[in-house]
Structure formats: structure tokens, C-alpha cells
Design an enzyme around this catalytic site. Structure first.
Site, PDB file in Angstrom:
ATOM      1  N   SER A  48      15.708  -1.064   2.918  1.00  0.00           N
ATOM      2  CA  SER A  48      15.187  -0.577   4.359  1.00  0.00           C
ATOM      3  C   SER A  48      14.959  -1.770   5.096  1.00  0.00           C
ATOM      4  O   SER A  48      14.709  -2.752   4.588  1.00  0.00           O
ATOM      5  CB  SER A  48      14.131   0.358   4.070  1.00  0.00           C
ATOM      6  OG  SER A  48      13.236   0.322   5.446  1.00  0.00           O
TER       7      SER A  48
ATOM      8  N   TYR B 247       5.423   1.702   1.848  1.00  0.00           N
ATOM      9  CA  TYR B 247       6.881   2.040   1.586  1.00  0.00           C
ATOM     10  C   TYR B 247       7.699   0.628   1.729  1.00  0.00           C
ATOM     11  O   TYR B 247       8.607   0.695   0.707  1.00  0.00           O
ATOM     12  CB  TYR B 247       7.147   3.114   2.470  1.00  0.00           C
ATOM     13  CG  TYR B 247       8.676   3.248   2.583  1.00  0.00           C
ATOM     14  CD1 TYR B 247       9.343   3.742   1.773  1.00  0.00           C
ATOM     15  CD2 TYR B 247       9.410   2.744   3.919  1.00  0.00           C
ATOM     16  CE1 TYR B 247      10.891   3.793   1.860  1.00  0.00           C
ATOM     17  CE2 TYR B 247      10.827   2.924   3.931  1.00  0.00           C
ATOM     18  CZ  TYR B 247      11.643   3.305   2.936  1.00  0.00           C
ATOM     19  OH  TYR B 247      13.049   3.478   2.788  1.00  0.00           O
TER      20      TYR B 247
ATOM     21  N   LYS C 245      10.062  -1.702  -1.076  1.00  0.00           N
ATOM     22  CA  LYS C 245      11.258  -2.237  -1.106  1.00  0.00           C
ATOM     23  C   LYS C 245      11.531  -3.623  -1.135  1.00  0.00           C
ATOM     24  O   LYS C 245      12.606  -4.132  -1.679  1.00  0.00           O
ATOM     25  CB  LYS C 245      11.836  -1.377   0.403  1.00  0.00           C
ATOM     26  CG  LYS C 245      12.092  -0.138   0.494  1.00  0.00           C
ATOM     27  CD  LYS C 245      12.923   0.750  -0.550  1.00  0.00           C
ATOM     28  CE  LYS C 245      13.429   1.958  -0.047  1.00  0.00           C
ATOM     29  NZ  LYS C 245      14.355   2.582  -1.012  1.00  0.00           N
TER      30      LYS C 245
ATOM     31  N   ASN D 237       9.464  14.136   7.661  1.00  0.00           N
ATOM     32  CA  ASN D 237       8.800  12.837   7.892  1.00  0.00           C
ATOM     33  C   ASN D 237       9.574  12.017   8.848  1.00  0.00           C
ATOM     34  O   ASN D 237       9.067  11.006   9.574  1.00  0.00           O
ATOM     35  CB  ASN D 237       8.730  12.127   6.653  1.00  0.00           C
ATOM     36  CG  ASN D 237       7.560  12.755   5.633  1.00  0.00           C
ATOM     37  OD1 ASN D 237       6.522  12.728   6.084  1.00  0.00           O
ATOM     38  ND2 ASN D 237       8.106  12.962   4.479  1.00  0.00           N
TER      39      ASN D 237
END
Length: 299
Positions: free
Chosen positions: A161, A189, A193, A258
Site C-alpha cells: 500500500s 494497517y 504493510k 471502509n
């Protein structure tokens, strides 16, 4: 002179999800076969936590797979009659279940590579249940890598990401791949990553060292092992949006979306009452935020 079409089997984790399902369409597309002279067959593993096997039926229809895709009666798997699209309901954190998938296909040549989408991906949620994000996202990756190494599959594409770049020092500047990563990440999150990217880097570097060590060995098995190098690709991107041109495949998350685009779409069709716009003092014409999007088929 006739051109021989190669056949390769690819493992796609999280393949029932939004980006994963569109990737399946691209891999199974006859145009891909004619352009690359490679006919891909796909094995999808997904726990269906935030997706549905319905996406596989639609992928099979778009790809014109003869006989379509059908789930087994027990819901634990499914495939098309030709075996081009196979599904196993497996959580990638479950090492025993994932090993069973590798065991199943090992007699038929195993996997030529893997595309790794599986994981939790909601920024807001990650701040509320961080341990689940670390356990799931990192655990699934290390389990997958260990099995790939054991079964001789050494090619992976990891879906990362652009959150790894964190907060930009200059919000008006264009991001560059060489920009600093990992320092100003604002959510769990994004940190998972980033950590996975570091794991992949360390893992690849370790094999370079092992290859160098084996290169000095006279053992034939070591020489053969040294010839098989890992290929690791990391994709960093923001905000995929859109749907397949057929209109039969798109983003349809379970529960409350989301991501903004499916939320807007659900408001447009009356499934939700309104969209809340956050922020009114950005340096933009109307004070609200501006966000760039990437079409999922371009991704």
C-alpha cells in the site's frame, strides 16, 4: 514454426476480494494468453471473511470458462470443469490448512508463483484491533513464505500500500517510489504493510547470502539450489476504484464499506442515507479534501 503455449499454475491468496477477483480476470483473459503464450490456471485461497465465492462465478463467466464455476456441496472449495479456476476455503494463517493446498497440487507441478492479497485492510479498524492486524497480516505472510520455500515456489507479488509513505512533508508534491517509507505512518494497517515489506527484503537478502555460500560448495544439490533465486515484487498503490467493464464484477464489501467509493455507490442506490464529508479547511477550491483514484483494471 508453431509457438508452444506454456501452462502455469498461480496461487492467489485473498482472490475472492475486490482487487483479487479482478486480477483473476486478467490472468484468465484469452488476450493475456495470446500476448504472453502462457495459459494460467489459478488456485484461489480465501477465508471469505470479507468476500464471497460469488465473485468466482462472475470471474468464470467473464473469462468464458466452459461450464462455469461451481462450489462444492460442503462450501469448502469449488472449480470450473476445466480446472482453470480452483478455490479452497483456507485461512492463510492456518499453516496446516495452507500446507494441504500445497500438498494437493505438488504432484501436478505445484505453483509457479503466488499473488498475495490476503489480509485485513481497514485503516480505521486497524487502530481499534491492532493485535488482530499484526497477527493476521504478518502471520499470513510468513506462513505463506515458509511453505513457498519448502515447496520450491519462489516467485511472489505482494499487494502492499502507498500508506507506507506515511504523511507527506509537502502535500502538494508528487510521491516518488524512492521517497522515505515507514517513518510517518499513522495507522496500524500501514505499519503491517511496511513490516511485511521489510520481511520480504530480509528474506530475499538471506537467499543472496545462501546462494553465495552454496556457490563455493562442490555438492551438486547445493549447486542446483543456488540456481533457483527468489523473485519478489511489491506493489504500492492508493485507492483502487471502479469495476470490470462488463458491470458484473466490482467492489461489494460485507457490512459497512471502509472505502469511500463503495460507500458513495450504496448511497446512490439508496442502501445508505448519506455520505459524511470530513474536513472543510483544506487548501482546495471548496475546502474539502481531494483524493486520487486508480482504476482497478489498470491496477
Amino acid at each position: 514454426m508453431a509457438i508452444t503455449t506454456q501452462k502455469k499454475r498461480i496461487l492467489v491468496t485473498g482472490g475472492c476480494g475486490y482487487i483479487g477477483s479482478h486480477t483473476l480476470v486478467s490472468l484468465l483473459d484469452p488476450v493475456t494468453t495470446s500476448r504472453t503464450n502462457i495459459e494460467y490456471s489459478i488456485v484461489v485461497v480465501d477465508n471469505l471473511a470479507n468476500s464471497s465465492s460469488e465473485s468466482l462465478r462472475r470471474v468464470a463467466s467473464i473469462a468464458s470458462l466452459h461450464g462455469g464455476f461451481a462450489m462444492n456441496d460442503d462450501g469448502g472449495g469449488g472449480q470450473d470443469p476445466g480446472g482453470r479456476l480452483i478455490f479452497r476455503k483456507v485461512d492463510c494463517c492456518d499453516a496446516r490448512a495452507l500446507r494441504a493446498v500445497f500438498d494437493e497440487f505438488a504432484p501436478f507441478g505445484g505453483f509457479h508463483g503466488a499473488v498475495h492479497f490476503a489480509g485485513l485492510k481497514a485503516v480505521g479498524e486497524s487502530t481499534l484491533i491492532p493485535l488482530a492486524y499484526y497477527e493476521t497480516n504478518i502471520g499470513a505472510t510468513t506462513t505463506l513464505l515458509e511453505l513457498m520455500e519448502e515447496y520450491g515456489c519462489r516467485s511472489i507479488v505482494f499487494s502492499s500500500s502507498a500508506t507506507v509513505y506515511g504523511v507527506a512533508k509537502d502535500e502538494k508534491a508528487r510521491l516518488k517510489e524512492t521517497d522515505e517509507v515507514g517513518v510517518t505512518i499513522t495507522n496500524c494497517y500501514g505499519r503491517t504493510k511496511y513490516m511485511i515489506e521489510q520481511i520480504l527484503g530480509d528474506f530475499h537478502a538471506s537467499h543472496a547470502l545462501l546462494r553465495e555460500k552454496r556457490g563455493s560448495s562442490n555438492n551438486k544439490d547445493d549447486e542446483d539450489a543456488a540456481k533457483k533465486d527468489w523473485s519478489i515484487v511489491i506493489l504500492r498503490y492508493f485507492n483502487p476504484a471502479g469495476a470490470h467493464p462488463s458491470g458484473t464484477l466490482g467492489e461489494d464489501p460485507s457490512g459497512v464499506p471502509n472505502n469511500l467509493m463503495p460507500f458513495v455507490a450504496q448511497v446512490a442506490v439508496g442502501r445508505r442515507p448519506h455520505v459524511t464529508v470530513f474536513g472543510n479547511d483544506y487548501d482546495t477550491p471548496d475546502g474539502t479534501g481531494i483524493r486520487d483514484y486508480l482504476h482497478v483494471m489498470d491496477l
